[in-house]
Design an enzyme around this catalytic site. Structure first.
Site, PDB file in Angstrom:
ATOM      1  N   ASP A   1       0.933  -1.356  -0.082  1.00 22.51           N
ATOM      2  CA  ASP A   1      -0.016  -0.040  -0.072  1.00 22.51           C
ATOM      3  C   ASP A   1       0.855   1.253  -0.038  1.00 22.51           C
ATOM      4  OD1 ASP A   1      -2.211   1.695   0.308  1.00 22.51           O
ATOM      5  OD2 ASP A   1      -3.172   0.401   1.529  1.00 22.51           O
ATOM      6  N   TYR A   2       0.156   2.322  -0.019  1.00 27.68           N
ATOM      7  CA  TYR A   2       1.011   3.820  -0.259  1.00 27.68           C
ATOM      8  C   TYR A   2       1.889   4.066   1.060  1.00 27.68           C
ATOM      9  CZ  TYR A   2       1.116   8.736  -1.997  1.00 27.68           C
ATOM     10  OH  TYR A   2       1.488   9.820  -2.524  1.00 27.68           O
TER      11      TYR A   2
END
Length: 765
Positions: A288-289
């Site tokens: 994820d980011y």
């Protein structure tokens, strides 16, 4: 033979080079040969580049060549981009990759296509309330059609995290609390996006997220610690992820939270032992980011350490952190990672690009004619409108106030009434908000000149301007009214008193739920509660049209308002769809996929709970000392899982099972007659639950095991049939073995999880 093989290889290499230089559609070697040959030509820097997924950053149309990201692409340091929209931009950037980089490797282009592209469907929680897998799959197909027409070839969807805590904002982005229903939806979404052939230009790569357990953070607070037993993981939280893998999902996104004390991004047990060895996943895992960067805050070490741990665990692509790109070379030199691990990660990413057909034609998603003709079409909007009507849940309808008549004077009051920017809900990044249909516009279109429509805002979202600002991010403004609260209310009461019926459009704004929108108070904001109370005092009949991205505490509203229609955030066609249901053009058929509590103090609350050794039993609703209950609240929810009313009524009769005993190789049929006993045609979701009465480990009091959504004309009867076998009675035991155990089971059937219609069967050896 050696000469023939050399000639074939020479032809293959020539074709590959021709493809790279001229960017023409090429006939290339089979995947394994092609990818292996390509990896053998790559430098270490180019390999690490394939593992790097930055955001599009400063790329704008016509300026791609001068952007910082573009420079890295030209140097082979980027494997894909996300958050870049439009064929023109994507084509510019892809051209850099396939015409300027040394090995001409095309990029992946990802986006959060969560519940539609420009044609936006209801938020995923609302979609789940349709209980219609064909409609849910169709929504994903249309989303893939539109996204692929605009250059996107990878979506970070579906989110399949089970959540039983409505304080968590991202409950809006999932499919509710139940692992069985969540698994069916996961399968429908993956097959909708990917189809049966990823090389087609109207299918896109799916990414199931967030692996794993992301929907169970402590205190319902975003990104918080998750801690649970493995038996609970396997029985309650893992099934939808596994269903997505079984459906062939191409990619998996790691969750931010820790699992057994190790963040998912660098958790080898999770990413290798479970995902690959146990479930057989063949695609690649993306973080994820900035998740690798965040491992430092988790306490796992610096960027180099976190990057090496993540690669070793089985994470192949690094979103935004650039830890793989900038540290793995040093880790390789120090023996902390191996070249085989790097090559394997590269291979999995190149395999995905091959499967998408990007090596055959890197511009296959860059057809400007498709972008002009396949996005936000009338036919797609029509389907979105129909799907939205099926997601709405009728919670209360005292004295059959609904459907409304298209006559007289109707007052539309509330901060969500004329708020088209909010209709698409959270995570609608590709939506053109100006194209969405507000409730007010939808009602005016449906009613036409048959009734007089009056409108007033009535209140702001909340008395607190700072809170409203947090809840209306990303341009989803409610245009805060800076008059005094008294003046805003007085205007509303003036038109309310002129009306025959009041439609109160209240609840949450679109960004009151979603990522990083956790709430401790899950009631309607006080400003709107005060407005509603004032409207009720007029003596006019009031319909509460509830906008929300999570289960809300509606105890006061349920006690005072005669009709409540939960409309969630129904997408770009929301206004039309809501009006269709309010005025009876469509009969509501949605059923809740999350339990609505009476009080936030009951949270987490869900239907598939377990008995304690001191259950309250048949004294539910009454307090008893030394039993499992509250001093100040009853145990039951306000609205149970599976609940939803209709304008018509349904009767269940003639409940039968074909056998009272089955062995492990047999199955039995469960049948029930369902009759539409009302005055409207309608749809009903017939739900089947089981209970394992005695097990080697404690079992839930009910578990959903089947459902069918049927359409019945008024007066019509249909026999609904379910098949039950030992496979349906399996669970993970204390050894994490997936087993069915002999013994007695209860079978329940009915319209929601509170059904008392039941019988017993026995599973025998």
């Amino acid at each position: 033979m050696k000469f023939k093989f050399s000639l074939i290889l020479l032809v293959f290499v020539g074709i590959f080079l021709s493809y790279g230089q001229k960017s023409k559609i090429a006939t290339i070697a089979p995947k394994e040969i092609f990818v292996s040959e390509l990896i053998s030509k790559m430098t270490l820097e180019e390999k690490l580049g394939q593992l790097n997924l930055p955001t599009s950053g400063d790329i704008t149309t016509g300026q791609a060549n001068s952007s910082n990201v573009a420079k890295n692409i030209g140097q082979g340091k980027v494997g894909g981009l996300f958050n870049i929209k439009s064929v023109q931009k994507i084509k510019e950037v892809q051209k850099i990759a396939v015409e300027r980089s040394r090995l001409k490797i095309p990029l992946l282009f990802g986006m959060d296509v969560i519940h539609g592209y420009e044609t936006t469907f209801p938020i995923p929680l609302a979609l789940s309330c349709t209980w219609d897998m064909n409609l849910i799959k169709r929504s994903a197909q249309i989303a893939a059609q539109e996204a692929s027409a605009d250059g996107i070839n990878w979506t970070f969807s579906p989110m399949v995290d089970i959540s039983r805590d409505p304080r968590w904002g991202r409950v809006s982005e999932g499919s509710g609390e139940d692992p069985y229903l969540g698994s069916q939806i996961a399968k429908a979404m993956v097959t909708g996006y990917q189809g049966d052939d990823l090389s087609k230009n109207n299918t896109i790569l799916s990414c199931v997220k967030h692996f794993a357990l992301y929907g169970a953070p402590e205190a319902g607070r975003e990104y918080n610690t998750v801690d649970m037993s493995r038996i609970r993981m396997y029985n309650d939280y893992f099934p939808p992820y596994k269903a997505a893998v079984d459906a062939g999902v191409g990619t998996v996104m790691a969750s931010f939270n820790e699992v057994d004390g190790i963040p998912a991004t660098c958790n080898k047990w999770l990413m290798t032992d479970v995902l690959r060895k146990q479930w057989g996943f063949k695609g690649f895992v993306v973080t994820d980011y900035t998740a690798i960067m965040e491992l430092t805050e988790h306490g796992m070490g610096d960027m180099q350490t976190g990057s090496a741990l993540s690669l070793n665990a089985g994470t192949e692509m690094d979103m935004v952190s650039e830890g793989f790109l900038n540290t793995l070379q040093k880790s390789l030199q120090e023996g902390k990672v191996t070249i085989d691990e790097i090559d394997n990660a590269v291979r999995l990413i190149l395999n995905a690009k091959y499967d998408l057909g990007l090596f055959h034609d890197p511009y296959k998603y860059c057809d400007e004619n498709r972008a002009k003709t396949e996005i936000f079409t009338n036919s797609s909007r029509s389907e979105a409108r129909k799907i939205a009507t099926e997601s709405l849940v009728l919670l209360k309808n005292e004295n059959q106030l609904l459907p409304l008549k298209k006559s007289g004077t109707i007052a539309i009051i509330g901060p969500l009434a004329d708020a088209k920017e909010n209709m698409a809900g959270t995570w609608s990044v590709a939506t053109k908000q100006e194209n969405s249909i507000s409730l007010l516009a939808g009602i005016k279109a449906i009613v036409g000149t048959s009734a007089k429509i009056l409108y007033a805002k009535g209140s702001n979202l909340d008395y607190d301007a700072a809170l409203e600002e947090k809840a209306t991010m990303f341009g989803k403004t409610l245009n805060r009214d800076n008059r005094t609260n008294e003046a805003i209310l007085a205007e509303a009461l003036k038109i309310a008193n002129q009306s025959d019926v009041i439609v109160a459009a209240l609840g949450e704004s679109a960004e009151f739920s979603g990522e990083c929108s956790s709430r401790t108070n899950i009631e309607i904001p006080q400003a709107q509660k005060d407005l509603l109370a004032a409207l009720l005092k007029t003596g006019k009949p009031v319909v509460l049209v509830l906008f929300n991205g999570r289960p809300l505490v509606l105890t006061d509203e349920n006690a005072t308002v005669p009709a409540i229609l939960d409309v969630w955030f129904a997408g770009s066609e929301a206004g039309y769809a809501i009006a269709d249901v309010l005025f009876g053009n469509e009969n509501p058929s949605g059923k809740l996929t999350t339990t609505f509590p009476r009080s936030v103090g009951q949270v987490p609350i869900y239907y598939a709970s377990k008995n304690t050794g001191r259950p309250l039993g048949n004294k539910e609703g009454k307090f008893e000392k030394f039993k499992t209950n509250y001093i100040d609240e009853i145990n039951e929810p306000l609205f149970p899982f599976g609940y939803g009313l209709s304008y018509t009524t349904f009767e269940y009769t003639n409940f039968k099972v074909s056998a009272s005993k089955i062995n492990f190789n047999e199955s039995l049929m469960v049948t029930v007659d369902v009759t539409n006993t009302g005055i409207f045609d309608g749809k009903e979701v017939v739900q089947l639950y089981t209970r394992d009465l005695v097990g080697s480990v404690t079992r839930p009091i009910k578990e959903l095991k089947g459902f069918q959504k049927i359409a019945l004309k008024k007066g019509e009867k249909q026999t609904v049939t379910f098949k039950i076998s030992a496979e349906d009675l399996k669970f993970y035991n204390s050894e994490l073995q997936f087993v069915a155990e002999p013994g007695e089971f209860e079978i329940f059937i009915g319209k929601d999880s509170n059904t008392a219609i039941k019988t017993k069967i026995e599973l025998v050896k």
